[in-house]
Design an enzyme around this catalytic site. Sequence first.
Site, PDB file in Angstrom:
ATOM      1  N   SER A  61      -4.520 -14.428 -27.985  1.00 19.58           N
ATOM      2  CA  SER A  61      -3.372 -14.254 -28.874  1.00 19.58           C
ATOM      3  C   SER A  61      -2.894 -15.601 -29.393  1.00 19.58           C
ATOM      4  O   SER A  61      -3.029 -16.629 -28.706  1.00 19.58           O
ATOM      5  CB  SER A  61      -2.249 -13.583 -28.074  1.00 19.58           C
ATOM      6  OG  SER A  61      -1.031 -13.673 -28.752  1.00 19.58           O
ATOM      7  N   TYR A  97       3.237 -12.678 -19.839  1.00 23.58           N
ATOM      8  CA  TYR A  97       2.160 -12.097 -20.655  1.00 23.58           C
ATOM      9  C   TYR A  97       1.379 -13.210 -21.362  1.00 23.58           C
ATOM     10  O   TYR A  97       0.154 -13.278 -21.313  1.00 23.58           O
ATOM     11  CB  TYR A  97       2.726 -11.105 -21.692  1.00 23.58           C
ATOM     12  CG  TYR A  97       1.750 -10.815 -22.802  1.00 23.58           C
ATOM     13  CD1 TYR A  97       0.635 -10.015 -22.585  1.00 23.58           C
ATOM     14  CD2 TYR A  97       1.898 -11.393 -24.077  1.00 23.58           C
ATOM     15  CE1 TYR A  97      -0.289  -9.781 -23.595  1.00 23.58           C
ATOM     16  CE2 TYR A  97       0.987 -11.168 -25.088  1.00 23.58           C
ATOM     17  CZ  TYR A  97      -0.108 -10.360 -24.848  1.00 23.58           C
ATOM     18  OH  TYR A  97      -1.025 -10.144 -25.844  1.00 23.58           O
ATOM     19  N   LYS A 124      -2.783 -14.812 -21.037  1.00 21.17           N
ATOM     20  CA  LYS A 124      -3.776 -15.103 -22.094  1.00 21.17           C
ATOM     21  C   LYS A 124      -4.220 -16.566 -22.003  1.00 21.17           C
ATOM     22  O   LYS A 124      -5.406 -16.876 -22.069  1.00 21.17           O
ATOM     23  CB  LYS A 124      -3.174 -14.824 -23.474  1.00 21.17           C
ATOM     24  CG  LYS A 124      -2.856 -13.368 -23.738  1.00 21.17           C
ATOM     25  CD  LYS A 124      -4.103 -12.514 -23.740  1.00 21.17           C
ATOM     26  CE  LYS A 124      -3.795 -11.044 -23.854  1.00 21.17           C
ATOM     27  NZ  LYS A 124      -4.935 -10.186 -23.526  1.00 21.17           N
TER      28      LYS A 124
HETATM   29  P1  NAD Z   1      -2.950  -1.356 -26.026  1.00 19.13           P
HETATM   30  O1  NAD Z   1      -1.969  -1.309 -24.913  1.00 19.13           O
HETATM   31  O2  NAD Z   1      -2.829  -0.340 -27.110  1.00 19.13           O
HETATM   32  O3  NAD Z   1      -4.437  -1.331 -25.461  1.00 19.13           O
HETATM   33  C1  NAD Z   1      -4.769  -1.854 -24.201  1.00 19.13           C
HETATM   34  C2  NAD Z   1      -5.549  -0.780 -23.471  1.00 19.13           C
HETATM   35  O4  NAD Z   1      -5.940  -1.281 -22.176  1.00 19.13           O
HETATM   36  C3  NAD Z   1      -4.737   0.493 -23.216  1.00 19.13           C
HETATM   37  O5  NAD Z   1      -5.488   1.595 -23.675  1.00 19.13           O
HETATM   38  C4  NAD Z   1      -4.536   0.539 -21.701  1.00 19.13           C
HETATM   39  O6  NAD Z   1      -4.500   1.859 -21.223  1.00 19.13           O
HETATM   40  C5  NAD Z   1      -5.748  -0.237 -21.220  1.00 19.13           C
HETATM   41  N1  NAD Z   1      -5.588  -0.904 -19.919  1.00 19.13           N
HETATM   42  C6  NAD Z   1      -4.581  -1.723 -19.501  1.00 19.13           C
HETATM   43  N2  NAD Z   1      -4.819  -2.169 -18.255  1.00 19.13           N
HETATM   44  C7  NAD Z   1      -6.007  -1.624 -17.868  1.00 19.13           C
HETATM   45  C8  NAD Z   1      -6.791  -1.701 -16.693  1.00 19.13           C
HETATM   46  N3  NAD Z   1      -6.382  -2.410 -15.624  1.00 19.13           N
HETATM   47  N4  NAD Z   1      -7.954  -1.029 -16.628  1.00 19.13           N
HETATM   48  C9  NAD Z   1      -8.372  -0.288 -17.683  1.00 19.13           C
HETATM   49  N5  NAD Z   1      -7.676  -0.163 -18.824  1.00 19.13           N
HETATM   50  C10 NAD Z   1      -6.511  -0.827 -18.919  1.00 19.13           C
HETATM   51  O7  NAD Z   1      -2.870  -2.836 -26.655  1.00 19.13           O
HETATM   52  P2  NAD Z   1      -3.521  -3.404 -27.979  1.00 19.13           P
HETATM   53  O8  NAD Z   1      -2.417  -3.728 -28.912  1.00 19.13           O
HETATM   54  O9  NAD Z   1      -4.629  -2.548 -28.422  1.00 19.13           O
HETATM   55  O10 NAD Z   1      -4.073  -4.790 -27.427  1.00 19.13           O
HETATM   56  C11 NAD Z   1      -5.399  -4.939 -26.975  1.00 19.13           C
HETATM   57  C12 NAD Z   1      -5.582  -6.336 -26.408  1.00 19.13           C
HETATM   58  O11 NAD Z   1      -5.252  -7.292 -27.418  1.00 19.13           O
HETATM   59  C13 NAD Z   1      -4.663  -6.655 -25.224  1.00 19.13           C
HETATM   60  O12 NAD Z   1      -5.368  -7.459 -24.316  1.00 19.13           O
HETATM   61  C14 NAD Z   1      -3.545  -7.430 -25.859  1.00 19.13           C
HETATM   62  O13 NAD Z   1      -2.913  -8.291 -24.957  1.00 19.13           O
HETATM   63  C15 NAD Z   1      -4.279  -8.193 -26.938  1.00 19.13           C
HETATM   64  N6  NAD Z   1      -3.418  -8.608 -28.059  1.00 19.13           N
HETATM   65  C16 NAD Z   1      -2.691  -7.671 -28.712  1.00 19.13           C
HETATM   66  C17 NAD Z   1      -1.853  -8.045 -29.746  1.00 19.13           C
HETATM   67  C18 NAD Z   1      -1.003  -7.030 -30.465  1.00 19.13           C
HETATM   68  O14 NAD Z   1      -0.093  -7.418 -31.184  1.00 19.13           O
HETATM   69  N7  NAD Z   1      -1.250  -5.739 -30.348  1.00 19.13           N
HETATM   70  C19 NAD Z   1      -1.781  -9.387 -30.121  1.00 19.13           C
HETATM   71  C20 NAD Z   1      -2.564 -10.328 -29.441  1.00 19.13           C
HETATM   72  C21 NAD Z   1      -3.392  -9.915 -28.401  1.00 19.13           C
HETATM   73  C1  UD1 Z   2       5.242 -10.841 -30.154  1.00 18.46           C
HETATM   74  C2  UD1 Z   2       5.147 -11.562 -28.838  1.00 18.46           C
HETATM   75  C3  UD1 Z   2       3.755 -12.158 -28.694  1.00 18.46           C
HETATM   76  C4  UD1 Z   2       2.691 -11.080 -28.872  1.00 18.46           C
HETATM   77  C5  UD1 Z   2       2.909 -10.405 -30.227  1.00 18.46           C
HETATM   78  C6  UD1 Z   2       1.972  -9.289 -30.475  1.00 18.46           C
HETATM   79  C7  UD1 Z   2       7.405 -12.321 -28.287  1.00 18.46           C
HETATM   80  C8  UD1 Z   2       8.288 -13.511 -28.103  1.00 18.46           C
HETATM   81  N1  UD1 Z   2       6.161 -12.581 -28.742  1.00 18.46           N
HETATM   82  O1  UD1 Z   2       5.035 -11.769 -31.198  1.00 18.46           O
HETATM   83  O2  UD1 Z   2       3.614 -12.742 -27.411  1.00 18.46           O
HETATM   84  O3  UD1 Z   2       1.394 -11.651 -28.827  1.00 18.46           O
HETATM   85  O4  UD1 Z   2       4.239  -9.876 -30.278  1.00 18.46           O
HETATM   86  O5  UD1 Z   2       2.151  -8.246 -29.546  1.00 18.46           O
HETATM   87  O6  UD1 Z   2       7.793 -11.198 -28.035  1.00 18.46           O
HETATM   88  N2  UD1 Z   2      11.564  -8.875 -35.169  1.00 18.46           N
HETATM   89  C9  UD1 Z   2      12.809  -8.441 -35.543  1.00 18.46           C
HETATM   90  N3  UD1 Z   2      13.248  -7.242 -35.067  1.00 18.46           N
HETATM   91  C10 UD1 Z   2      12.490  -6.448 -34.237  1.00 18.46           C
HETATM   92  C11 UD1 Z   2      11.213  -6.906 -33.855  1.00 18.46           C
HETATM   93  C12 UD1 Z   2      10.781  -8.135 -34.333  1.00 18.46           C
HETATM   94  O7  UD1 Z   2      13.519  -9.115 -36.298  1.00 18.46           O
HETATM   95  O8  UD1 Z   2      12.964  -5.373 -33.819  1.00 18.46           O
HETATM   96  C13 UD1 Z   2      11.071 -10.163 -35.709  1.00 18.46           C
HETATM   97  C14 UD1 Z   2      10.772 -11.202 -34.640  1.00 18.46           C
HETATM   98  O9  UD1 Z   2      11.911 -11.958 -34.354  1.00 18.46           O
HETATM   99  C15 UD1 Z   2       9.657 -12.005 -35.333  1.00 18.46           C
HETATM  100  C16 UD1 Z   2       8.930 -10.962 -36.191  1.00 18.46           C
HETATM  101  O10 UD1 Z   2       9.850  -9.884 -36.360  1.00 18.46           O
HETATM  102  O11 UD1 Z   2      10.212 -12.980 -36.182  1.00 18.46           O
HETATM  103  C17 UD1 Z   2       7.666 -10.422 -35.532  1.00 18.46           C
HETATM  104  O12 UD1 Z   2       7.984  -9.972 -34.229  1.00 18.46           O
HETATM  105  P1  UD1 Z   2       6.912  -9.202 -33.304  1.00 18.46           P
HETATM  106  O13 UD1 Z   2       6.288  -8.098 -34.071  1.00 18.46           O
HETATM  107  O14 UD1 Z   2       7.596  -8.867 -32.025  1.00 18.46           O
HETATM  108  O15 UD1 Z   2       5.765 -10.286 -33.066  1.00 18.46           O
HETATM  109  P2  UD1 Z   2       5.860 -11.781 -32.491  1.00 18.46           P
HETATM  110  O16 UD1 Z   2       7.236 -12.168 -32.141  1.00 18.46           O
HETATM  111  O17 UD1 Z   2       5.137 -12.656 -33.433  1.00 18.46           O
END
Ligand code: NAD
Ligand code: UD1
Length: 337
Positions: free
Chosen positions: A124, A149, A153
């Site tokens: 991330s 969290y 990463k």
């Molecule tokens: P998500 O929660 O929708 O998907 C994660 C999946 O992993 C889920 O289906 C959950 O059931 C499964 N899981 C969790 N722990 C497990 C375990 N111990 N064994 C087996 N399955 C398990 O999340 P996502 O948004 O699809 O994110 C996927 C990956 O990308 C994650 O590692 C997350 O940290 C990373 N990531 C997500 C974002 C985002 O904004 N969504 C941003 C940066 C990184």
């Molecule tokens: C957040 C997480 C980051 C994670 C990412 C994707 C934090 C501090 N960071 O990032 O670790 O990898 O999500 O899952 O939580 N915002 C509002 N109102 C809301 C929600 C968000 O104003 O209800 C604003 C936030 O202040 C930010 C922007 O929208 O400026 C995006 O927020 P968000 O979607 O939560 O993503 P990140 O903060 O970038």
Amino acid sequence: MSILVTGGAGFIGSHTVVELQNAGYEAVVLDNLSNSSKKSLERVETITGKVITFYENDINDRAALQKIFKTEKITACIHFAGLKAVGESVNKPWEYYQNNIAGTLVLVDEMRKNGIKNLIFSSSATVYGDPAFIPITESCPKGICTNPYGWTKSMLEQILTDIQTADPEWNIILLRYFNPIGAHKSGTIGEDPNGLPNNLMPFITQVAVGKLPELGIFGNDYDTPDGTGVRDYIHVVDLADGHVKALKKIDEKCGLEIYNLGTGTGYSVLDIISNFEKVTGIKIPYTIKPRRSGDIASCYANADKAKTELGWKAKYGISEMCADAWNWQSKNPEGYQ
Ligand code: NAD
Ligand code: UD1
């Protein structure tokens, strides 16, 4: 060629399985369904017309992993499984370190014991902390994370780097995602957060669908053009495609590589609201709230390395991201329930 997709039932995982199957890969999904529904996989099968082999197991379950590696012809693993709720991680650090770090160590151990040393890891942009410069290149130093969290990463990146250094047979790609939003064009799979959404786009779509009364904007006094936080939003289908491109890089025996997956364009919270309103015709009421702890002003990528070395570039713009997020939410007001 079968690819093990841990966390494949989740938001990014399910979209990646679509792109993998469309590209001709067999997808084997391992997911404990702790934050997802099996329905997402059924819908993926409907989209692609192909079958997914599904194991409802935990990445900490060695016996399950051994069975998968003995039964399936796995050549590489895309590792999405992990807990990802920032606020929850502050209250449950042990659970986050146990699930994300210990789980990954078990997975990697069973992979190497079975001679599978190809891994793509979901990292991330959070690892950059408050970035030293923007747009952020991969050579930007990693920063101080503000929550457990984020540390999982950052630490896993270090652990995987050390493992690859000690054993160069490993090919490991760390993909640093910026802010994935949107959904598959069909509107049948998408983001389905548990409880109150933490992230901006699912919050907006839940306001639009009438589940929440208004959006709170976390601060309008940042050093950004309109004072609200600026982020690099990326369509989840583009992100999914980045994984298919990364698999091709693994085939070239790349060793350890790191890529930012973002569009390179930053949008403020107010930009996102106005784009969403323009695309959907729905007004999003909001109030300005105090800053959210741990938030930074601006975060967007320089994604040139992914373009040059993976041949990957985001195709979708902010209008499509808003339209597709709304298409999913309006067709599935209760998510997968
Ligand atoms: P998500 O929660 O929708 O998907 C994660 C999946 O992993 C889920 O289906 C959950 O059931 C499964 N899981 C969790 N722990 C497990 C375990 N111990 N064994 C087996 N399955 C398990 O999340 P996502 O948004 O699809 O994110 C996927 C990956 O990308 C994650 O590692 C997350 O940290 C990373 N990531 C997500 C974002 C985002 O904004 N969504 C941003 C940066 C990184
Ligand atoms: C957040 C997480 C980051 C994670 C990412 C994707 C934090 C501090 N960071 O990032 O670790 O990898 O999500 O899952 O939580 N915002 C509002 N109102 C809301 C929600 C968000 O104003 O209800 C604003 C936030 O202040 C930010 C922007 O929208 O400026 C995006 O927020 P968000 O979607 O939560 O993503 P990140 O903060 O970038």
